[in-house]
Design a protein around this motif. Structure first.
Motif, PDB file in Angstrom:
ATOM      1  N   LEU B   5       5.059   1.357  -2.029  1.00  0.00           N
ATOM      2  CA  LEU B   5       4.630   1.529  -0.640  1.00  0.00           C
ATOM      3  C   LEU B   5       3.189   2.025  -0.660  1.00  0.00           C
ATOM      4  O   LEU B   5       2.916   3.103  -1.166  1.00  0.00           O
ATOM      5  CB  LEU B   5       5.541   2.549   0.046  1.00  0.00           C
ATOM      6  CG  LEU B   5       5.335   2.720   1.546  1.00  0.00           C
ATOM      7  CD1 LEU B   5       5.593   1.425   2.296  1.00  0.00           C
ATOM      8  CD2 LEU B   5       6.245   3.813   2.074  1.00  0.00           C
ATOM      9  N   MET B   6       2.283   1.202  -0.157  1.00  0.00           N
ATOM     10  CA  MET B   6       0.872   1.586  -0.255  1.00  0.00           C
ATOM     11  C   MET B   6       0.129   1.398   1.054  1.00  0.00           C
ATOM     12  O   MET B   6       0.421   0.519   1.849  1.00  0.00           O
ATOM     13  CB  MET B   6       0.173   0.758  -1.341  1.00  0.00           C
ATOM     14  CG  MET B   6       0.524   1.207  -2.732  1.00  0.00           C
ATOM     15  SD  MET B   6      -0.346   0.230  -3.959  1.00  0.00           S
ATOM     16  CE  MET B   6      -1.514   1.428  -4.582  1.00  0.00           C
ATOM     17  N   LYS B   7      -0.867   2.239   1.203  1.00  0.00           N
ATOM     18  CA  LYS B   7      -1.846   2.054   2.255  1.00  0.00           C
ATOM     19  C   LYS B   7      -2.725   0.880   1.875  1.00  0.00           C
ATOM     20  O   LYS B   7      -3.011   0.696   0.688  1.00  0.00           O
ATOM     21  CB  LYS B   7      -2.768   3.279   2.284  1.00  0.00           C
ATOM     22  CG  LYS B   7      -2.346   4.305   3.237  1.00  0.00           C
ATOM     23  CD  LYS B   7      -3.471   5.297   3.427  1.00  0.00           C
ATOM     24  CE  LYS B   7      -3.081   6.129   4.603  1.00  0.00           C
ATOM     25  NZ  LYS B   7      -4.159   6.778   5.247  1.00  0.00           N
ATOM     26  N   GLU B  10      -5.531   1.896  -0.494  1.00  0.00           N
ATOM     27  CA  GLU B  10      -5.113   2.134  -1.889  1.00  0.00           C
ATOM     28  C   GLU B  10      -4.855   0.810  -2.589  1.00  0.00           C
ATOM     29  O   GLU B  10      -5.253   0.610  -3.741  1.00  0.00           O
ATOM     30  CB  GLU B  10      -3.818   2.950  -1.920  1.00  0.00           C
ATOM     31  CG  GLU B  10      -3.928   4.325  -1.313  1.00  0.00           C
ATOM     32  CD  GLU B  10      -2.555   4.974  -1.071  1.00  0.00           C
ATOM     33  OE1 GLU B  10      -2.507   6.201  -0.985  1.00  0.00           O
ATOM     34  OE2 GLU B  10      -1.543   4.254  -0.957  1.00  0.00           O
ATOM     35  N   PRO B  31     -12.821   4.210   8.416  1.00  0.00           N
ATOM     36  CA  PRO B  31     -11.455   4.367   7.866  1.00  0.00           C
ATOM     37  C   PRO B  31     -11.242   3.700   6.502  1.00  0.00           C
ATOM     38  O   PRO B  31     -10.200   3.116   6.272  1.00  0.00           O
ATOM     39  CB  PRO B  31     -10.619   3.669   8.933  1.00  0.00           C
ATOM     40  CG  PRO B  31     -11.522   2.575   9.452  1.00  0.00           C
ATOM     41  CD  PRO B  31     -12.942   3.019   9.250  1.00  0.00           C
ATOM     42  N   PRO B 116      -9.511   0.966  14.724  1.00  0.00           N
ATOM     43  CA  PRO B 116      -9.651  -0.423  14.282  1.00  0.00           C
ATOM     44  C   PRO B 116     -10.466  -1.301  15.233  1.00  0.00           C
ATOM     45  O   PRO B 116     -10.414  -1.118  16.448  1.00  0.00           O
ATOM     46  CB  PRO B 116      -8.212  -0.934  14.202  1.00  0.00           C
ATOM     47  CG  PRO B 116      -7.336   0.103  14.733  1.00  0.00           C
ATOM     48  CD  PRO B 116      -8.100   1.365  14.883  1.00  0.00           C
ATOM     49  N   GLY B 170      -9.581  -1.597  10.730  1.00  0.00           N
ATOM     50  CA  GLY B 170      -9.121  -0.273  10.315  1.00  0.00           C
ATOM     51  C   GLY B 170      -7.628  -0.202  10.033  1.00  0.00           C
ATOM     52  O   GLY B 170      -7.193   0.536   9.152  1.00  0.00           O
ATOM     53  N   LEU B 171      -6.849  -0.982  10.748  1.00  0.00           N
ATOM     54  CA  LEU B 171      -5.399  -0.938  10.527  1.00  0.00           C
ATOM     55  C   LEU B 171      -5.024  -1.438   9.139  1.00  0.00           C
ATOM     56  O   LEU B 171      -4.133  -0.886   8.495  1.00  0.00           O
ATOM     57  CB  LEU B 171      -4.679  -1.804  11.572  1.00  0.00           C
ATOM     58  CG  LEU B 171      -4.158  -1.109  12.825  1.00  0.00           C
ATOM     59  CD1 LEU B 171      -3.514  -2.138  13.733  1.00  0.00           C
ATOM     60  CD2 LEU B 171      -3.162  -0.011  12.481  1.00  0.00           C
ATOM     61  N   GLN B 174      -5.515   1.378   6.859  1.00  0.00           N
ATOM     62  CA  GLN B 174      -4.751   2.606   7.070  1.00  0.00           C
ATOM     63  C   GLN B 174      -3.244   2.439   7.056  1.00  0.00           C
ATOM     64  O   GLN B 174      -2.522   3.385   6.805  1.00  0.00           O
ATOM     65  CB  GLN B 174      -5.164   3.233   8.409  1.00  0.00           C
ATOM     66  CG  GLN B 174      -6.584   3.778   8.390  1.00  0.00           C
ATOM     67  CD  GLN B 174      -6.733   4.947   7.443  1.00  0.00           C
ATOM     68  OE1 GLN B 174      -5.826   5.728   7.241  1.00  0.00           O
ATOM     69  NE2 GLN B 174      -7.906   5.074   6.833  1.00  0.00           N
ATOM     70  N   MET B 175      -2.757   1.238   7.388  1.00  0.00           N
ATOM     71  CA  MET B 175      -1.299   1.146   7.506  1.00  0.00           C
ATOM     72  C   MET B 175      -0.663   1.032   6.121  1.00  0.00           C
ATOM     73  O   MET B 175      -1.289   0.642   5.152  1.00  0.00           O
ATOM     74  CB  MET B 175      -0.902  -0.033   8.372  1.00  0.00           C
ATOM     75  CG  MET B 175      -1.177  -1.356   7.768  1.00  0.00           C
ATOM     76  SD  MET B 175      -0.724  -2.600   8.970  1.00  0.00           S
ATOM     77  CE  MET B 175      -1.062  -4.053   8.054  1.00  0.00           C
ATOM     78  N   MET B 176       0.623   1.406   6.088  1.00  0.00           N
ATOM     79  CA  MET B 176       1.342   1.335   4.829  1.00  0.00           C
ATOM     80  C   MET B 176       2.358   0.206   4.891  1.00  0.00           C
ATOM     81  O   MET B 176       3.061   0.050   5.888  1.00  0.00           O
ATOM     82  CB  MET B 176       2.077   2.639   4.573  1.00  0.00           C
ATOM     83  CG  MET B 176       1.161   3.825   4.548  1.00  0.00           C
ATOM     84  SD  MET B 176       1.524   4.946   3.211  1.00  0.00           S
ATOM     85  CE  MET B 176       3.195   5.283   3.478  1.00  0.00           C
ATOM     86  N   GLU B 177       2.390  -0.569   3.815  1.00  0.00           N
ATOM     87  CA  GLU B 177       3.380  -1.634   3.701  1.00  0.00           C
ATOM     88  C   GLU B 177       3.784  -1.741   2.231  1.00  0.00           C
ATOM     89  O   GLU B 177       3.007  -1.370   1.352  1.00  0.00           O
ATOM     90  CB  GLU B 177       2.796  -2.980   4.175  1.00  0.00           C
ATOM     91  CG  GLU B 177       2.665  -3.066   5.675  1.00  0.00           C
ATOM     92  CD  GLU B 177       2.236  -4.436   6.174  1.00  0.00           C
ATOM     93  OE1 GLU B 177       2.820  -4.898   7.154  1.00  0.00           O
ATOM     94  OE2 GLU B 177       1.318  -5.049   5.593  1.00  0.00           O
ATOM     95  N   PRO B 178       4.983  -2.257   1.993  1.00  0.00           N
ATOM     96  CA  PRO B 178       5.371  -2.466   0.601  1.00  0.00           C
ATOM     97  C   PRO B 178       4.533  -3.580  -0.016  1.00  0.00           C
ATOM     98  O   PRO B 178       4.297  -4.589   0.645  1.00  0.00           O
ATOM     99  CB  PRO B 178       6.842  -2.884   0.690  1.00  0.00           C
ATOM    100  CG  PRO B 178       7.218  -2.870   2.127  1.00  0.00           C
ATOM    101  CD  PRO B 178       6.011  -2.677   2.951  1.00  0.00           C
ATOM    102  N   THR B 260      -5.034  -8.198  11.719  1.00  0.00           N
ATOM    103  CA  THR B 260      -3.845  -7.569  12.298  1.00  0.00           C
ATOM    104  C   THR B 260      -3.636  -8.034  13.742  1.00  0.00           C
ATOM    105  O   THR B 260      -2.521  -8.043  14.232  1.00  0.00           O
ATOM    106  CB  THR B 260      -3.919  -6.034  12.276  1.00  0.00           C
ATOM    107  OG1 THR B 260      -5.039  -5.610  13.032  1.00  0.00           O
ATOM    108  CG2 THR B 260      -4.032  -5.508  10.862  1.00  0.00           C
TER     109      THR B 260
END
Lengths: 235, 354
Positions: B5-7, B10, B31, B116, B170-171, B174-178, B260
């Motif tokens: 699970l990562m931003k 990252e 961001p 964003p 920005g999303l 910043q967002m986290m998804e597998p 997004t």
């Protein structure tokens, strides 16, 4: 098993471990159990996906969210509202402090040292073993150490928050549980509770766990998804 | 390896490492700062290097210098930082050095905001810096796609000896998804010995390489620009990427949306489908080259009456959509750019209003 928790509860952990989602749902859980609950968003590090985003939903349930003054809501400035020290000095039945990530995020707690001195507090570290840097016990304990140093507080327990958001499987929940159980044994830290998302709950055998389970009704979602309505139901 | 699970930020950092890039120069800015945060820890673990420049201007020239020596390089920033890097981008493009730039866009113009935005469409696709150069621009719509595009960006930068830009809002950062990472990229043998100033002793030839962007002779500069243009034309032939959605239906409205924003549109399209309203979508995965042909074909459908450019900017993509539909249809715009991402409901309203 009920999550027996009141007083001042501080939620820490590494970036993206799920502190905010856990804090929000813990607040809702305790509110539904009849406690008076206040929650402070102390994430001064990251400007996206903070508990202030769920403020309206929580307010409807009668949970007060303490956030920086309106004009600074979207700033990435380290603004610590003086209200927070006040809410620690005159705590609600449950006062939740949702911290920012890592030791950097926990730094804020050192600034609240005066207010916290002599008070009975619970500090819990949220752990998601599917996140980078906390996929091993060593990684989790390293972060524990860094947070304890920065906050000048001791962590009292672990919250297991194993998930891959929408792609979490039943197996992931059990694997994550085994991970935090082992971490608890190794560190001597109490395993306070583990989390399970609402959509997985029907498939999970609660009796498998030796600790309580916190139901997660996801609130921090991207704009193309809907958060779960937090209707004021009691468990 | 299983999923993590990562931003987005990252994951972009990790993807660069997996792509074999061990040289990261950057300057923090919201961001996007988590890329630097992540790589300040990860780069030393893999024997790589993160050097924080004193400004984004400096960073762009660090990339130029390292790339000129044949190193695989990348940087990440957000809108105002990319403005500062634009001078370097123009030099790097002219000197034909491969480099990967990631822009995690925030609101503008000026300092704007930190939420964003997609306000850097013109900057990324039409210029930003001076002169007749182009960037190959890719726009991910998920964290997984950001990983795949970063890993694709390096070989493409080397194939064309040109900067490649990943344009995310920005999303995305910043967002986290597998995410799942492909194995390490097998580094293709590059032709860098032919052009890089990487030391003559290893090249086994007596030809000196010169990396430069100065061409004082008018004829020579014209030739140079023609050669660059030929390269950009080749990108148009070979690198156009897009995804289509609900394009088999008899839609009256065609949405063109990327990043997004396109995911919000997908939800809106699904919701409308449930109510019997069909809407098709083309999602450009490359913004330069723009999927002109795909948009033209989608707009040529008998049932289609209008094309809508939906973006988190004030209609910057409209002229590319207009150019693509070649006057077949009216093209309209819907969007917001303060940082509030339009909701699926607002997209539905917009579709109905036209």
């Amino acid at each position: 098993m009920e999550i027996d928790l009141d007083g001042i509860v501080i939620i820490v952990g590494n970036y993206g471990s799920g502190k905010t989602e856990v804090s929000i749902n813990l607040a809702v859980n305790r509110k539904r159990a009849g406690l008076e609950v206040r929650i402070a968003d102390l994430d001064l590090v990251n400007p996206y996906f903070r508990s202030r985003e769920a403020k309206a939903q929580l307010a409807e349930l009668g949970i007060e969210v303490v956030v920086p003054p309106m004009q600074y809501m979207q700033a990435d400035l380290p603004i610590l509202s003086p209200v927070v020290a006040g809410m620690i000095r005159q705590p609600s039945q449950l006062t939740l402090l949702d911290m920012g990530g890592n030791d950097i995020g926990a730094n804020v707690l050192a600034a609240l040292g005066d207010a916290l001195r002599g008070r009975k507090i619970h500090v819990f570290q949220v752990v998601n073993p599917f996140r980078p840097f906390t996929d091993t016990a060593e990684g989790c304990l390293k972060i524990r150490n860094e947070i304890e140093k920065a906050s000048r507080l001791f962590i009292n327990g672990i919250i297991g928050n194993a998930n891959l958001i929408d792609e979490t499987s039943v197996e992931d929940i059990y694997t994550g549980y085994d991970f935090v159980l082992e971490l608890s044994k190794r560190s001597g830290l109490l395993l306070k509770f583990v989390t399970v998302a609402a959509e997985l709950m029907p498939k999970i055998n609660i009796k498998h766990f030796i600790c309580p389970v916190l139901l997660i009704e996801r609130q921090l979602v991207p704009p193309w998804k809907k958060s779960i309505p937090l209707a004021s139901k009691t468990e | 390896m299983g999923k993590t699970l990562m931003k987005g930020n990252e994951a972009i950092g990790e993807a660069a490492i997996r792509a074999g890039c061990l040289n990261y120069f950057a300057y923090p800015i919201t961001p996007q700062s988590e890329v630097a945060e992540y790589l300040s820890r990860r780069m030393p673990e893999v024997g790589g290097m993160f050097l924080q420049g004193e400004s984004e201007v400096a960073v762009s020239y660090m990339l130029f210098g390292a790339s000129a020596c044949g190193a695989r390089v990348f940087t990440t920033s957000s809108s105002p930082g990319i403005s500062l890097m634009s001078e370097g981008l123009s030099y790097i493009a002219s000197a034909q050095c491969p480099a990967v730039f990631v822009n995690i866009m925030r609101g503008g113009p000026g300092l704007g905001g930190i939420l964003p935005s997609q306000g850097d469409y013109f900057q990324a696709t039409k210029g930003g810096g001076h002169g007749d150069y182009r960037l190959l621009v890719m726009a991910p719509a998920s964290v997984q796609e950001a990983v795949e595009m970063v890993m694709l960006a390096f070989p493409l930068a080397e194939k064309y000896r040109n900067p490649v830009m990943l344009l995310g809002d920005g999303l995305i950062g910043q967002m986290m998804e597998p995410v799942e990472f492909p194995d390490h990229l097998k580094s293709e043998p590059t032709n860098k010995d032919k052009w890089a100033t990487n030391g003559m002793d290893t090249r086994g030839s007596n030809k000196r390489n010169l990396v430069k962007s100065l061409f004082l002779d008018a004829g020579e500069l014209n030739e140079h620009n023609l050669m660059l243009k030929a390269k950009y034309d080749r990108m148009k032939q070979e690198e156009t990427r897009y995804e289509s959605y609900n394009i088999e239906s008899d839609y009256k409205t065609l949405i063109v949306s990327y990043g997004t924003m396109s995911r919000v549109c997908k939800t809106a399209i699904d919701n409308m489908k449930d109510k019997g309203i069909e809407v098709g979508m083309i999602r450009p995965q490359t913004l330069f080259p723009f999927p002109e042909k795909a948009v033209y074909e989608a707009a040529s459908k008998e049932s289609c009456k209008i094309a809508l450019s939906i973006e988190m900017s004030m209609g910057q993509m409209v002229e590319d959509v207009e150019r693509s539909v070649k006057g077949k249809l009216p093209v309209r715009w819907y969007g917001k750019c303060g940082g509030d991402v339009p909701t699926p409901e607002e997209v539905v309203e917009a579709v109905k209003s036209f």
